[in-house]
Design an enzyme around this catalytic site. Structure first.
Site, PDB file in Angstrom:
ATOM      1  N   ASN A   5      38.621  45.303  46.995  1.00  0.00           N
ATOM      2  CA  ASN A   5      38.590  45.667  45.583  1.00  0.00           C
ATOM      3  C   ASN A   5      38.600  47.188  45.466  1.00  0.00           C
ATOM      4  OD1 ASN A   5      37.973  45.103  42.611  1.00  0.00           O
ATOM      5  ND2 ASN A   5      36.236  46.402  43.170  1.00  0.00           N
ATOM      6  N   GLU A   6      39.543  47.707  44.706  1.00  0.00           N
ATOM      7  CA  GLU A   6      39.627  49.143  44.445  1.00  0.00           C
ATOM      8  C   GLU A   6      39.643  49.954  45.745  1.00  0.00           C
ATOM      9  OE1 GLU A   6      36.518  50.036  41.634  1.00  0.00           O
ATOM     10  OE2 GLU A   6      37.408  48.797  40.073  1.00  0.00           O
TER      11      GLU A   6
END
Length: 816
Positions: free
Chosen positions: A420-421
Site C-alpha cells: 500500500n502506497e
C-alpha cells in the site's frame, strides 16, 4: 538446561480432541502487565515478599487481549508508547497425553515477542499480525523438576513495538503500530501427532454442476513418529455427512493428501447466500486423536479485462469498505463480541466487499466474512517508507507466506494484497523504484506459487501497477484534490490504463456532530481538471493548493453529499468492478495530531466506538435490502437561517417513495430516483418555525412501511464573535454525567459555526472519560457547531470540579 526452540512455522488451528472434552482454552485472565522493560527475565520471576520487598517493579493486573496503547494512542498531549512491555502469569499445566505437546497459540501480538517459561526463552517471533505458536513442552517439564515448582508454571511474555526501520509496517504509516498481546492467546494440549496445517481446496467444475474438494494436511510430529490413521469427512451446509475417507499413512512428514472428494450439484457461496460446507480431518495415533474442522465454500470469480467483477459467472458490483483493528478504549485489543458487532453493522449497511487494511487481521474477522458473505482483499503491511534490506524483505515474504497459509481456506478471500502506497519514500536514504519493482515482482510470484487460485493487488504505486493482477490508483475526488463531480471521468481514465481496475480508498473526513447549512461552499475555490489523486502534502492541514481536506468544514453535511454523488455514479458505470470506501470506522493514527479529534483519522462512517455518523445511512440507502429511512440531522440539535427561509430536508432511504411531515403538516410524497442528486430525489424545501420543530418521514417499499423522526431548534438570531463559554450538566446516569460546553457571543447567542479548540479537565474524586478517540471522548477537541460534550465518572459522590478552557476565552468551571 538448554531447551530446544519450538517456534512452529504456522499456527495450529483450533483443535477438537476426541479423548478429552476441553483441550484448548483462551488464556484471558490471571495476567500481570508492566509497561516498561526489565533488566532481564529474572526480574519477572524472582520471589517477592518477606525479606525481599523491592524485588520487583509494580505490575498491573490485566486481562487478554490487551493493547499497550489502549489509551495513549489518542492522548492529545503525549507520543504513544513504543517500546518493550511484559506480561506474566502462572499456569497449571496438566497435559493429558503421554508424550503430548503443550503449545501457546498466539493469534497476534505486536510487534516482536519473546516467550519464557521461568527463565528459559522458548520462542521469539517478529510480526504483529500473523498467527504463531510456541511449543513449551520441554521447558515446562524441565521446570517441574526444579525446587521452584509449586504446582504452577511461570510464563512471561515480552512484547516490543519499538521503532525499527528494518521492520514492517513503517512508522510513517497512517495507523499506530501497536504493542501488546492484542489478540487471543490460547493454551493447547496436543497429542504426540497433531494437525499443524490443513488446506482445503474446492474447485467448481462443469459450470457449477459438480465440484471437487482436495484436502491436504501437514502434521506436527516433533517426536518423528511413524504411522497414523487419517479420517476425513465432508459435510453439507446442514451438517449432513456426504463423503468420508480413511487411510493409513506411514510417512508423516511433508504435505499429505488426506482426501479428494467429488460433490454433485454443490450449493454456491455468494454474498447474498454465503453457503458453507464443513471438512473435518482426524489424525489418530495409538489411543490419541485430534480433529480439525474447516469451513469451505464453492465459488468462482473473475475480473473481466476493462470490465466488471463476476462471482459465479454473474456480475457483482463490489460494494465495499475498509477495516482497521482499532476500537475506543482498547485500541487493537478487540474482543470477539466487538468484532462481531462491527461486522454485522457493516453487513446491515449493505457491504459485500471489504479490504482489510493494512495487515493480516484476526481469524475471527475472516470467519465472519465467510459466514456473512463479504468478498475480501487482505494484505501484508508493506506500507509506505520505501524498501529496506534483507531482514526487512525476509519479514515481508514471511508475512505473506503466513497470511496465505493461515487464511487459505476462506472462500471469501479473492485477493492477496502485496502493498500500500509503496511510492511513499522516507524511511531510507535510497528510494530506488527499480528495486521496489523487483521486490514487488518477487512477492507477486511468491503469492501465485503459494496460491494460484487468487489474484494479487496493490493500491497507489503507479510504477508497479503492471506487475500485479488488480490495481487501484489514488482517486480522492472532492477531498484531497478536485471536486466530487470529477469522480466518474477520473475513474474511466484510470480504468483504461490497467487490465483490472478496482477502486479502493475514497471518501473524506467528517467531525461527528458537525453540520453545515452550506456544505459545498469550499468547492468554489477548488481547481478542477488537475487530477483527483492524493499527492505529497495533501493530507496536511496547512499550505499547498486549495483542497476540501484543508479548506472545507469537515462537516457530516459535506461528506454525505460526497458519498451520495459517488454512490449515485457507481450505479451508472457498467464496467466497474467495484469500490471500497475508506474507512468504515474512525481509527487512531500518530501522524494526524491536528485533526478535530487529535490523532484520529476521521474518515469513518461510524465513530471509533461504533456510533453511526450520518453518512452510514447514505450507504444504507443505496446498498441495504432491508427497508430503511433516515432523516438527515439526528446529531444536529440546532439548525439556523433567516426567518421564513426555505431549508432543505434530506431523507436517505431505499424505499420507493416517502412522505414528509413537518410539525404535523404533510409536504407531500416523493419518488426515489437514484439519478436525482442529492438524496435520490427524497428532499423537500421547508420553512421551519422559529424555535422547536419536529420532522417525520413515512416511507414505503412494497408492503413494508418504515418511519423516522427528529426534533431540533431553528435559530434565526445571527451571532457575532465568540465571547464566552458555558458549561452545564446535560444528563446523569448513575455516577456518569454528561457535560456540554457551548460557545456564545457577547449577547448570549450560540455561535453555530464555531470550531474553536476546547480543553476539558477534572479535579477531584472522579475521572474524565477521555482518550477514546471520539468527538465526545477526547479532553482536547474542536467544537462541532459551537458545542462539545464529554462524560465524567463522578465516582462515589466526592468533590469534583470540571473545567473547560479555550484560547482567548475565560475558563469556565462547574461544581459537580
Amino acid at each position: 538446561m538448554k531447551i530446544k526452540n519450538y517456534l512452529l512455522p504456522a499456527a495450529l488451528f483450533l483443535l477438537s480432541v476426541t479423548t478429552r472434552a476441553q483441550q484448548q482454552q483462551r488464556l484471558n485472565t490471571g495476567w500481570e502487565f508492566l509497561r516498561s522493560d526489565l533488566g532481564g527475565i529474572w526480574e519477572a520471576v524472582r520471589p517477592v515478599g518477606k525479606g525481599n520487598p523491592e524485588a520487583s517493579p509494580i505490575w498491573e493486573k490485566v486481562s487478554l487481549p490487551h493493547c499497550v496503547n489502549a489509551y495513549d494512542a489518542v492522548d492529545p498531549d503525549v507520543n504513544y508508547y513504543q517500546g518493550p512491555a511484559w506480561y506474566r502469569t502462572q499456569l497449571k499445566i496438566n497435559n493429558p497425553y503421554a508424550g503430548g505437546r503443550t503449545i501457546l497459540h498466539f493469534e497476534g501480538a505486536g510487534q516482536k515477542t519473546d516467550v519464557y517459561v521461568y527463565t528459559t526463552k522458548v520462542a521469539s517471533h517478529t510480526g504483529g499480525y500473523d498467527e504463531w505458536t510456541a511449543d513449551i513442552t520441554d521447558a515446562v517439564e524441565a521446570f517441574k523438576k526444579t525446587p521452584q515448582f509449586k504446582g504452577a508454571v511461570p510464563v512471561s511474555i515480552r512484547t516490543d513495538n519499538s521503532r525499527d526501520l528494518e521492520m514492517i509496517p513503517s512508522d510513517l504509516s497512517d495507523f499506530n503500530v501497536y504493542g501488546g498481546i492484542y489478540r487471543y492467546l490460547n493454551l493447547i494440549y496436543a497429542p504426540p501427532v497433531s494437525i499443524q496445517q490443513m488446506h482445503v481446496r474446492p474447485e467448481v467444475k462443469d459450470n457449477g454442476k459438480s465440484a471437487t474438494v482436495n484436502v491436504t494436511l501437514q502434521l506436527y510430529n516433533p517426536g518423528k513418529l511413524t504411522g497414523a490413521t487419517i479420517t476425513t469427512t465432508l459435510k453439507d451446509p446442514s451438517g449432513k455427512k456426504i463423503n468420508e475417507s480413511t487411510q493409513e499413512v506411514s510417512n508423516l512428514d511433508g504435505a499429505i493428501n488426506a482426501a479428494t472428494f467429488t460433490v454433485k450439484k454443490p450449493q454456491p457461496w455468494h454474498t447474498d447466500h454465503p453457503v458453507l460446507y464443513t471438512v473435518e480431518a482426524t489424525v489418530s495415533k495409538n489411543s490419541a486423536s485430534c480433529t480439525q474442522s474447516v469451513k469451505t465454500g464453492f465459488r468462482t470469480f473473475e475480473f473481466v479485462q476493462h470490465g466488471p467483477f463476476l462471482l459465479n459467472g454473474k456480475r457483482l458490483l463490489l460494494k465495499g469498505t475498509h477495516r482497521h483493528e482499532d476500537h475506543a478504549g482498547v485500541a487493537a485489543a478487540m474482543t470477539e463480541d466487538m468484532m462481531r458487532q462491527e461486522m454485522i453493522l457493516m453487513k446491515e449497511m449493505g457491504v459485500n466487499f471489504i479490504r482489510l487494511g493494512h495487515y493480516q487481521q484476526s481469524r475471527i474477522i475472516l470467519n465472519l466474512c465467510d459466514s456473512l458473505g463479504m468478498v475480501v482483499w487482505e494484505e501484508i503491511p508493506w506500507c509506505r517508507g520505501g524498501l529496506g534490506g534483507p531482514v526487512y524483505q525476509q519479514q515481508a515474504k514471511r508475512m505473506l507466506t503466513n497470511m496465505i497459509n493461515q487464511h487459505y481456506n476462506h472462500p471469501s478471500i479473492v485477493i492477496w494484497g502485496l502493498g500500500n502506497e509503496n511510492d511513499w519514500p522516507g524511511d531510507f536514504p535510497e528510494f530506488d523504484k527499480e528495486k521496489i519493482r523487483a521486490f514487488m515482482k518477487e512477492l507477486h510470484d511468491l503469492s501465485h506459487q503459494l496460491d494460484p487460485s487468487r489474484k494479487t493487488a496493490i493500491r497507489r504505486c503507479d510504477f508497479c501497477k503492471d506487475i500485479v493482477d488488480v490495481y487501484s490508483p489514488s482517486i480522492w475526488a472532492g477531498w484531497y484534490r478536485g471536486i466530487y463531480t470529477e469522480y466518474k471521468s477520473t475513474s474511466e481514465t484510470e480504468m483504461k490504463k490497467v487490465n483490472h481496475f478496482l477502486h479502493v480508498e475514497w471518501g473524506g473526513d467528517s467531525h461527528a456532530g458537525r453540520h453545515s447549512e452550506s456544505p459545498d461552499k469550499a468547492l468554489q475555490n477548488i481547481k478542477t481538471g488537475g487530477g483527483t489523486d492524493e499527492r505529497a502534502g495533501d493530507a496536511s492541514l496547512y499550505g499547498g493548493a486549495a483542497r476540501v481536506s484543508k479548506d472545507g468544514d469537515w462537516s457530516e453535511s459535506y461528506i454525505c453529499n460526497l458519498m451520495d454523488w459517488h454512490l449515485k455514479e457507481q450505479e451508472t458505470m457498467p464496467w466497474l468492478t467495484g469500490t471500497a470506501q475508506w474507512v468504515f470506522k474512525d481509527f487512531s493514527t500518530p501522524i494526524r495530531p491536528d485533526n478535530p479529534v487529535p490523532y484520529m483519522n476521521q474518515k469513518g462512517l461510524v465513530e471509533r466506538d461504533l456510533t453511526r455518523k450520518e453518512a452510514y445511512y447514505v450507504f444504507q440507502s443505496y446498498w441495504a435490502t432491508q427497508p430503511m429511512a433516515h432523516i438527515y440531522g439526528h446529531s444536529q440539535p440546532v439548525r439556523w437561517g433567516q426567518e421564513g427561509e426555505e431549508k432543505m430536508v434530506k431523507v436517505y432511504s431505499n424505499c420507493d417513495e416517502a412522505e414528509l411531515f413537518v410539525n404535523g403538516k404533510s409536504y407531500g410524497k416523493k419518488k426515489r430516483r437514484s439519478a436525482d442528486f442529492p438524496a435520490a430525489g427524497l428532499r423537500w424545501n421547508v420553512a421551519f418555525a422559529k424555535g422547536s420543530n419536529e420532522v417525520r418521514v413515512v416511507a414505503a417499499k412494497g408492503k413494508a412501511v418504515v418511519e423516522d423522526k427528529i426534533a431540533f431548534q431553528y435559530q434565526t438570531e445571527s451571532w457575532g464573535k465568540p465571547a464566552k463559554m458555558t458549561l452545564e450538566k446535560k444528563a446523569v446516569n448513575g455516577s456518569m454525567a454528561t457535560l456540554e460546553v457551548k460557545l456564545l457571543d457577547d449577547k448570549g447567542i450560540q455561535c453555530l459555526d464555531a470550531a474553536n479548540w476546547v480543553y476539558f479537565s477534572l479535579a477531584g474524586d472522579g475521572r474524565l472519560i477521555d482518550n477514546l478517540g471520539t468527538s465526545s471522548g477526547s479532553r482536547k477537541v474542536q467544537l462541532y457547531n459551537g458545542r462539545a460534550t464529554i462524560q465524567v465518572d463522578t465516582g462515589k459522590g466526592g468533590v469534583n470540579v470540571a473545567a473547560v478552557k479555550s484560547d482567548g476565552l475565560t475558563t469556565v468551571t462547574l461544581d459537580l
